[in-house]
Scaffold this motif. Structure first.
Motif, PDB file in Angstrom:
ATOM      1  N   SER A 147      46.970  68.902 -69.074  1.00 18.29           N
ATOM      2  CA  SER A 147      47.655  70.111 -68.610  1.00 18.29           C
ATOM      3  C   SER A 147      48.238  69.877 -67.219  1.00 18.29           C
ATOM      4  CB  SER A 147      46.664  71.278 -68.572  1.00 18.29           C
ATOM      5  OG  SER A 147      45.782  71.141 -67.479  1.00 18.29           O
ATOM      6  N   PRO A 148      49.100  70.787 -66.757  1.00 19.22           N
ATOM      7  CA  PRO A 148      49.662  70.632 -65.407  1.00 19.22           C
ATOM      8  C   PRO A 148      48.597  70.677 -64.324  1.00 19.22           C
ATOM      9  CG  PRO A 148      50.900  72.260 -66.678  1.00 19.22           C
ATOM     10  CD  PRO A 148      49.662  71.952 -67.455  1.00 19.22           C
ATOM     11  N   ARG A 149      47.499  71.374 -64.588  1.00 18.65           N
ATOM     12  CA  ARG A 149      46.416  71.479 -63.599  1.00 18.65           C
ATOM     13  C   ARG A 149      45.479  70.282 -63.779  1.00 18.65           C
ATOM     14  NH1 ARG A 149      41.255  73.765 -63.689  1.00 18.65           N
ATOM     15  NH2 ARG A 149      40.500  74.448 -61.635  1.00 18.65           N
ATOM     16  N   ILE A 150      45.738  69.237 -63.023  1.00 18.10           N
ATOM     17  CA  ILE A 150      44.951  68.017 -63.140  1.00 18.10           C
ATOM     18  C   ILE A 150      43.655  68.156 -62.355  1.00 18.10           C
ATOM     19  CG2 ILE A 150      44.893  65.527 -62.812  1.00 18.10           C
ATOM     20  CD1 ILE A 150      46.865  66.441 -64.888  1.00 18.10           C
ATOM     21  N   THR A 151      42.549  68.004 -63.034  1.00 15.97           N
ATOM     22  CA  THR A 151      41.229  68.107 -62.415  1.00 15.97           C
ATOM     23  C   THR A 151      40.626  66.715 -62.251  1.00 15.97           C
ATOM     24  OG1 THR A 151      40.131  68.277 -64.565  1.00 15.97           O
ATOM     25  CG2 THR A 151      40.896  70.339 -63.545  1.00 15.97           C
ATOM     26  N   ALA A 152      39.471  66.659 -61.600  1.00 17.43           N
ATOM     27  CA  ALA A 152      38.768  65.378 -61.462  1.00 17.43           C
ATOM     28  C   ALA A 152      38.434  64.805 -62.828  1.00 17.43           C
ATOM     29  CB  ALA A 152      37.508  65.570 -60.628  1.00 17.43           C
TER      30      ALA A 152
ATOM     31  N   LEU B 158      51.655  67.394 -69.467  1.00 14.08           N
ATOM     32  CA  LEU B 158      52.597  68.432 -69.886  1.00 14.08           C
ATOM     33  C   LEU B 158      52.828  69.358 -68.701  1.00 14.08           C
ATOM     34  CD1 LEU B 158      51.029  69.198 -73.378  1.00 14.08           C
ATOM     35  CD2 LEU B 158      53.064  67.818 -72.905  1.00 14.08           C
ATOM     36  N   HIS B 159      54.051  69.459 -68.244  1.00 11.97           N
ATOM     37  CA  HIS B 159      54.348  70.223 -67.035  1.00 11.97           C
ATOM     38  C   HIS B 159      54.763  71.657 -67.327  1.00 11.97           C
ATOM     39  CE1 HIS B 159      53.938  66.661 -64.566  1.00 11.97           C
ATOM     40  NE2 HIS B 159      54.709  66.001 -65.415  1.00 11.97           N
ATOM     41  N   ASP B 160      54.808  72.016 -68.600  1.00 15.23           N
ATOM     42  CA  ASP B 160      55.236  73.351 -68.983  1.00 15.23           C
ATOM     43  C   ASP B 160      54.395  73.805 -70.169  1.00 15.23           C
ATOM     44  OD1 ASP B 160      56.839  75.599 -70.070  1.00 15.23           O
ATOM     45  OD2 ASP B 160      58.290  74.939 -68.565  1.00 15.23           O
ATOM     46  N   TRP B 161      54.405  75.123 -70.409  1.00 10.27           N
ATOM     47  CA  TRP B 161      53.651  75.668 -71.528  1.00 10.27           C
ATOM     48  C   TRP B 161      54.378  75.494 -72.855  1.00 10.27           C
ATOM     49  CZ3 TRP B 161      49.168  79.247 -71.072  1.00 10.27           C
ATOM     50  CH2 TRP B 161      48.575  79.151 -69.807  1.00 10.27           C
ATOM     51  N   ARG B 162      55.577  74.940 -72.807  1.00  8.52           N
ATOM     52  CA  ARG B 162      56.252  74.550 -74.036  1.00  8.52           C
ATOM     53  C   ARG B 162      56.273  73.034 -74.116  1.00  8.52           C
ATOM     54  NH1 ARG B 162      58.375  77.647 -77.569  1.00  8.52           N
ATOM     55  NH2 ARG B 162      59.648  75.971 -78.415  1.00  8.52           N
TER      56      ARG B 162
ATOM     57  N   LEU C 145      43.382  78.524 -72.273  1.00  8.92           N
ATOM     58  CA  LEU C 145      44.661  79.218 -72.323  1.00  8.92           C
ATOM     59  C   LEU C 145      45.815  78.246 -72.556  1.00  8.92           C
ATOM     60  CD1 LEU C 145      44.335  81.913 -69.508  1.00  8.92           C
ATOM     61  CD2 LEU C 145      44.321  82.274 -71.982  1.00  8.92           C
ATOM     62  N   PHE C 146      45.806  77.138 -71.809  1.00 10.99           N
ATOM     63  CA  PHE C 146      46.877  76.158 -71.976  1.00 10.99           C
ATOM     64  C   PHE C 146      46.763  75.486 -73.343  1.00 10.99           C
ATOM     65  CE2 PHE C 146      49.086  72.116 -71.413  1.00 10.99           C
ATOM     66  CZ  PHE C 146      50.264  72.540 -70.807  1.00 10.99           C
TER      67      PHE C 146
ATOM     68  N   TRP D 238      36.965  69.439 -75.130  1.00 13.98           N
ATOM     69  CA  TRP D 238      38.329  69.253 -74.627  1.00 13.98           C
ATOM     70  C   TRP D 238      38.632  70.114 -73.406  1.00 13.98           C
ATOM     71  CZ3 TRP D 238      40.270  74.082 -75.200  1.00 13.98           C
ATOM     72  CH2 TRP D 238      39.785  74.860 -76.267  1.00 13.98           C
ATOM     73  N   ALA D 239      37.682  70.954 -72.981  1.00 13.94           N
ATOM     74  CA  ALA D 239      37.918  71.806 -71.816  1.00 13.94           C
ATOM     75  C   ALA D 239      36.768  71.747 -70.816  1.00 13.94           C
ATOM     76  CB  ALA D 239      38.137  73.253 -72.257  1.00 13.94           C
ATOM     77  N   SER D 240      35.837  70.815 -70.988  1.00  8.45           N
ATOM     78  CA  SER D 240      34.634  70.786 -70.158  1.00  8.45           C
ATOM     79  C   SER D 240      34.703  69.736 -69.061  1.00  8.45           C
ATOM     80  CB  SER D 240      33.400  70.504 -71.035  1.00  8.45           C
ATOM     81  OG  SER D 240      33.179  71.559 -71.944  1.00  8.45           O
ATOM     82  N   GLY D 241      34.230  70.097 -67.875  1.00  8.14           N
ATOM     83  CA  GLY D 241      34.112  69.136 -66.791  1.00  8.14           C
ATOM     84  C   GLY D 241      33.036  68.112 -67.081  1.00  8.14           C
TER      85      GLY D 241
END
Length: 260
Positions: free
Chosen positions: A7-12, A31-35, A53-54, A217-220
């Motif tokens: 996603s655009p929000r890159i985490t550790a 992916l820099h956009d929601w499309r 959400l993303f 797929w969404a867990s730290g």
């Protein structure tokens, strides 16, 4: 060649998984956009690491099936595995609570998961639909909490992430409670969960209990081994045509995406 989408929000964790993917010869794409750009739609061998959400916005166009625990899984566990009373209900019913309780959405972040003094503090119908499912739990204090990545019912990597409610991260293999954590995790019935999932457990009142289940797929990853985490993510978010038969009942129902 497999592709890991981010996603655009890159985490550790996103950075760690991207590095692990590159090491094994995979491509990574942010992916820099929601499309989703046309060239990335239904890419063979795709996978995804992103927030709910993303993920809901892009999984359909990427052709991915996302695995998650059933909404009722935690509430259906016997009290010997939860150390507290947990009920799956609707947010409309939870608004009628007149006692403190820990309230959270089962599989997303539509509102903050926390202790509410009573139901009046929950978001109103203008913010969250009345029939939104929520877990209402007795309040307990976990002495220490651990994140476990499971593949085919077995713990492939784990990490301590909190002690007495404060962030305290360490690899599971260095924790003195490692054997107790693994022994407790072995008591969970793998048939009730998808083949790739995250389960958080904790010590409470001298015993052990399940904290919650989370989508891989969404867990730290905290201090988990990123290569093992990637193995779980690649199973938990994969092309729909490659989803195992036993996992078909654990697919997340994302909103339909209209292509233009």
């Amino acid at each position: 060649m497999r592709t890991l989408f981010l996603s655009p929000r890159i985490t550790a964790t996103g950075k760690a998984l991207a590095a692990a993917a590159v090491r094994r010869g995979m491509r990574t794409r942010t992916l820099h956009d929601w499309r989703v750009p046309e060239e990335f739609r239904d890419v063979p061998g795709g996978s995804l690491y992103a927030g709910p959400l993303f993920a809901d916005a892009v999984a359909g166009e990427l052709g991915l099936g996302l695995l998650e625990a059933p909404q009722a899984w935690l509430a259906a566990l016997p009290r010997e595995l939860t150390a507290r009373q947990i009920e799956l209900t609707t947010v409309a019913e939870a608004r009628a609570l007149r006692r403190p309780a820990f309230v959270k959405p089962p599989n997303d972040k539509s509102f903050p998961a926390r202790v509410y003094p009573d139901g009046s503090g929950l978001p109103g119908p203008d913010a969250v639909d009345d029939d939104t499912q929520v877990l209402v739990s007795d309040i307990v204090t976990f002495t220490a909490e651990y994140r476990l990545f499971l593949l085919d019912g077995a713990v492939v990597t784990g990490s301590r992430y909190a002690v007495r409610g404060e962030l305290d991260v360490a690899p599971l293999e260095r924790d003195p409670c490692r054997e107790q954590v693994l022994a407790f995790a072995a008591r969970l019935d793998p048939a009730g969960l998808p083949s790739a999932i995250v389960v958080d457990v904790g010590s409470v009142d001298g015993g052990w209990a399940v904290v919650e289940a989370n989508a891989a797929w969404a867990s730290g990853h905290y201090a988990c081994d990123e290569d093992a985490v990637l193995d779980v993510v690649l199973r938990a978010a994969r092309p729909r045509g490659q989803v195992l038969a036993r996992d078909a009942g654990f697919l997340r129902h994302s909103p339909s995406v209209v292509r233009r």
